[in-house]
Structure formats: C-alpha cells, structure tokens
Design an enzyme around this catalytic site. Structure first.
Site, mmCIF file in Angstrom:
data_model
loop_
_atom_site.group_PDB
_atom_site.id
_atom_site.type_symbol
_atom_site.label_atom_id
_atom_site.label_comp_id
_atom_site.label_asym_id
_atom_site.label_seq_id
_atom_site.Cartn_x
_atom_site.Cartn_y
_atom_site.Cartn_z
ATOM 1 N N GLY A 155 0.857 -1.193 0.000
ATOM 2 C CA GLY A 155 0.000 0.000 0.000
ATOM 3 C C GLY A 155 0.884 1.230 0.000
ATOM 4 O O GLY A 155 1.985 1.226 -0.563
ATOM 5 N N ARG A 156 0.382 2.295 0.654
ATOM 6 C CA ARG A 156 1.141 3.552 0.677
ATOM 7 C C ARG A 156 2.503 3.384 1.348
ATOM 8 O O ARG A 156 3.530 3.833 0.827
ATOM 9 C CB ARG A 156 0.347 4.622 1.438
ATOM 10 C CG ARG A 156 -0.758 5.242 0.634
ATOM 11 C CD ARG A 156 -1.552 6.192 1.503
ATOM 12 N NE ARG A 156 -2.429 5.463 2.375
ATOM 13 C CZ ARG A 156 -3.753 5.552 2.378
ATOM 14 N NH1 ARG A 156 -4.351 6.394 1.582
ATOM 15 N NH2 ARG A 156 -4.495 4.831 3.198
ATOM 16 N N ARG A 177 -2.736 -8.575 -2.311
ATOM 17 C CA ARG A 177 -3.950 -9.185 -2.879
ATOM 18 C C ARG A 177 -4.089 -8.881 -4.368
ATOM 19 O O ARG A 177 -4.413 -9.733 -5.169
ATOM 20 C CB ARG A 177 -5.187 -8.686 -2.130
ATOM 21 C CG ARG A 177 -5.602 -9.609 -1.005
ATOM 22 C CD ARG A 177 -6.885 -9.172 -0.421
ATOM 23 N NE ARG A 177 -6.807 -7.754 -0.028
ATOM 24 C CZ ARG A 177 -7.725 -7.112 0.660
ATOM 25 N NH1 ARG A 177 -8.806 -7.739 1.036
ATOM 26 N NH2 ARG A 177 -7.585 -5.849 0.992
ATOM 27 N N ILE A 234 6.549 -3.670 11.074
ATOM 28 C CA ILE A 234 6.167 -2.317 11.488
ATOM 29 C C ILE A 234 4.659 -2.132 11.333
ATOM 30 O O ILE A 234 4.157 -1.010 11.411
ATOM 31 C CB ILE A 234 6.876 -1.241 10.630
ATOM 32 C CG1 ILE A 234 6.727 -1.573 9.153
ATOM 33 C CG2 ILE A 234 8.316 -1.056 11.015
ATOM 34 C CD1 ILE A 234 6.457 -0.382 8.299
ATOM 35 N N ARG A 236 1.429 -4.376 12.509
ATOM 36 C CA ARG A 236 0.666 -4.577 13.737
ATOM 37 C C ARG A 236 1.155 -5.839 14.407
ATOM 38 O O ARG A 236 1.519 -6.806 13.743
ATOM 39 C CB ARG A 236 -0.825 -4.774 13.440
ATOM 40 C CG ARG A 236 -1.623 -3.501 13.334
ATOM 41 C CD ARG A 236 -1.742 -2.768 14.682
ATOM 42 N NE ARG A 236 -2.478 -1.540 14.556
ATOM 43 C CZ ARG A 236 -1.941 -0.355 14.224
ATOM 44 N NH1 ARG A 236 -0.649 -0.246 13.993
ATOM 45 N NH2 ARG A 236 -2.707 0.723 14.145
ATOM 46 N N GLU A 265 1.015 -5.628 22.965
ATOM 47 C CA GLU A 265 1.738 -4.451 23.433
ATOM 48 C C GLU A 265 0.886 -3.588 24.375
ATOM 49 O O GLU A 265 -0.330 -3.551 24.217
ATOM 50 C CB GLU A 265 2.252 -3.617 22.242
ATOM 51 C CG GLU A 265 1.178 -3.075 21.345
ATOM 52 C CD GLU A 265 1.763 -2.356 20.119
ATOM 53 O OE1 GLU A 265 2.547 -2.962 19.371
ATOM 54 O OE2 GLU A 265 1.414 -1.188 19.934
ATOM 55 N N HIS A 283 6.643 0.715 19.316
ATOM 56 C CA HIS A 283 5.621 1.255 18.397
ATOM 57 C C HIS A 283 5.898 2.727 18.066
ATOM 58 O O HIS A 283 5.094 3.624 18.364
ATOM 59 C CB HIS A 283 4.213 1.100 18.995
ATOM 60 C CG HIS A 283 3.118 1.077 17.947
ATOM 61 N ND1 HIS A 283 2.007 0.278 18.036
ATOM 62 C CD2 HIS A 283 2.979 1.767 16.790
ATOM 63 C CE1 HIS A 283 1.222 0.485 16.981
ATOM 64 N NE2 HIS A 283 1.797 1.395 16.219
HETATM 65 C C1 DGY Z 1 -0.958 3.678 12.904
HETATM 66 O O1 DGY Z 1 -1.202 4.821 12.488
HETATM 67 O O2 DGY Z 1 -1.723 2.748 12.700
HETATM 68 C C2 DGY Z 1 0.308 3.501 13.640
HETATM 69 O O3 DGY Z 1 0.496 2.202 14.036
HETATM 70 C C3 DGY Z 1 0.380 4.453 14.812
HETATM 71 O O4 DGY Z 1 -0.416 4.032 15.837
#
Ligand code: DGY
Length: 319
Positions: A155-156, A177, A234, A236, A265, A283
């Site tokens: 994605g972005r 996907r 990075i 979730r 977390e 995070h």
């Molecule tokens: C998000 O924007 O989803 C980052 O994980 C910051 O919480």
C-alpha cells in the site's frame, strides 16, 4: 451548545486549541492510565471520541456511549475499533492516512539496517565493556545493498519503503492481494507469498491486521525463509507469531529481526527479551514530530469538519 468530546490521550497544545473552538472537551492531558471502566464512564455523555491505536474501542465500550456520533482515531490502522458496530449505528470512523507514510517507511529502514548490520546487538556488547580488539569476523551481518527486499503488503507505506530500496540497488519483490498500480514505477515484482518468503533477504511486513492476517508469519513460514534473512514488522502485532519468531531467531532459522509492534503491546512475549538478534522498539513507526503532529491535527480536522457539518477529510473507506 458545543458537542462534548473525549480525548483519550495527551495531545499537542495546538491540536487542543483547534478543537476547543468547536467542542466542550474532556482530555487526558495528564496522560493517565484509564481502564476500560474509566473510559466507559467518561465516554457515556460524549458525542465525539478521539482515540489512538492502543485504545480498545469494542462493542462493550461503544454500548456505554449512547450519544456517540463520531469516532476519530489518530492512526491509519483501525483494527482496534469495532467498525461493524459503528457502521450498524451509522457512526463514522476517521483515520490518519498519508501524514505518517514517509516517517513509517523511514522506521522500517531503520529497523532493517539495525537488524541486518547488528547495530543494537553490537552496541550493547560495546557498552558492556566487551570490546578489547578488532577482528575480521566481529558481528558479521548481511548486506543490504544489492540484496532482495520483500514487502508483504504494497500500500502507501509499502510503496514508500520500496522507493527507498532504489538507492540501495535492491531487487524488490512484493506480495499483495492485487497488483500495485505503481509496480513499474517502483521496479517491484509481485510474487506469491511463499516465493516472497523463500527469496527475500530482508522481508518487511506492512499488511493491516485482521482475522485473516493473524499469525500470518509463524513457525512454518519462518522455516521457509533463508537462514541469513531479516524480518521486520512495522505493521501490527499479531501478524507475526512473536513466540515462534523468538524460537526461530534462537535456532538460527533466520538471522535477525526488527519489531516495532507486538501481539499484546505494551507487554512483550518474554521470549523476545532473551534473544540478542532482534531489535525492539516501542511502536515508534510514525514517531517524528512532523508526523505525530500531522496525525493528531488530521484527527482534529475530521472532528471539526463533523462539528461544522462539512465532509469528513479522511473517513475509513467503504470497502
Ligand atoms: C498507525 O497509524 O496505525 C500507527 O500504528 C500508529 O499508531
């Protein structure tokens, strides 16, 4: 009378000031730990709610807020919010895309470089006073330049990570996907997930969390990766099985990892703390001043638009 807004975290003064013109605010400026019960009690008389990714906005909490009309999260991810419940009540949810894309891509690279080149591991060793002499085979890592970068989720943020790979003359593979529209511009090749796991020297996880991505990377998947590979998450917590990852790092199934997010977390799987070849950050993906102010301000702009009867700038897209 202004609508009542609950803000669950301390926010920047300029954000609070902008919101105060439109809302009667209860805010957690003292940055206290609020339990689910506290939150339920505080949200009970509010029309608007400003939350962050670590707040759990589930059906039980939402049921305690009969007057709620809008929820704004200061995050691009929204797996912490019961979207189906909100949609059932016609309550919009807004998110903060774009403002954090580049900072988060930078952080993926920070973790990748640190893990592949053993920056943190060797620093701890040095600080502990173990460095007595230089040696050819000291803390040998893996090349980043010229290597194959795998991106799981294009994605972005995945695209921003891929763009940076050009400077390192890397081959970029990705799994998604659907094909990325900017595939040619990025010089990236779409492959099946098993190929991505097998061929990546450095694999970055950027898919959103959902029931379908829970433990997408576990012991079986790690076993198919190169023993020299680096894994970065990075996205979730919960997408990677942290306990399986710790075991794989200990056994040498893969070489190193960098994690910014964790399944429960702020609690970490204790196993992760006992392996040296994993870089752990709390995070911080979007944690630059520009990005975090941008996120908080975008959440505020959404709330203000709602209060003014204007279109919401960044609602969760209808799927
Ligand atoms: C998000 O924007 O989803 C980052 O994980 C910051 O919480």
């Amino acid at each position: 009378m202004k609508p009542r807004l609950l803000i669950t975290r301390k926010v920047f003064p300029e954000v609070l000031a902008a919101l105060a013109e439109h809302f009667d605010i209860e805010s957690n400026q003292a940055d206290e730990e609020w339990s689910a019960e506290d939150l339920g009690r505080r949200v009970a008389d509010k029309q608007a709610l400003f939350v962050v990714a670590s707040d759990r906005i589930d059906a039980a909490l939402l049921a305690a807020a009969p007057d709620l009309r809008i929820v704004a999260t200061g995050s691009v991810g929204y797996n912490h919010v019961d979207l189906a419940h909100l949609r059932g009540r016609g309550i919009p949810l807004t998110i903060t895309p774009d403002v954090l894309t580049e900072a988060t891509a930078d952080m993926a690279w920070a973790l990748l470089m640190a893990a592949a080149r053993r920056v943190c591991e060797s620093e701890h060793w040095l600080r502990a006073g173990y460095w007595k002499r230089w040696a050819f085979d000291q803390f040998l890592g893996e090349d980043v330049h010229g290597a194959t970068l795998g991106i799981l989720g294009m994605g972005r943020i995945g695209s921003a990570i891929a763009r940076r790979a050009r400077g390192f003359s890397m081959k970029v593979l990705y799994s998604n996907r659907s094909p990325a529209a900017n595939e040619a511009e990025l010089g990236a090749t779409r492959v099946e997930r098993d190929v991505l796991l097998r061929e990546s020297d450095h694999l970055v996880i950027v898919v959103p969390y959902s029931a379908a991505t829970h433990h997408l990377i576990g012991a079986a998947e790690l076993a198919t990766m190169k023993p020299t590979a680096t894994l970065i998450n990075i996205a979730r917590g919960g997408i990677v099985d942290d306990v399986a990852l710790a075991a794989a790092l200990k056994a040498g199934t893969i070489a190193a990892a960098g994690l910014d997010v964790y399944e429960n977390e702020p609690a970490l799987a204790p196993e992760l703390l006992t392996v040296p070849n994993v870089v752990l950050t709390p995070h911080l993906g979007s944690a630059t001043r520009t990005s975090r102010v941008g996120m908080a301000m975008l959440a505020a702009r959404n709330l203000i638009a709602w209060a003014s009867g204007e279109p919401l700038p960044t609602p969760v897209p209808a799927n």
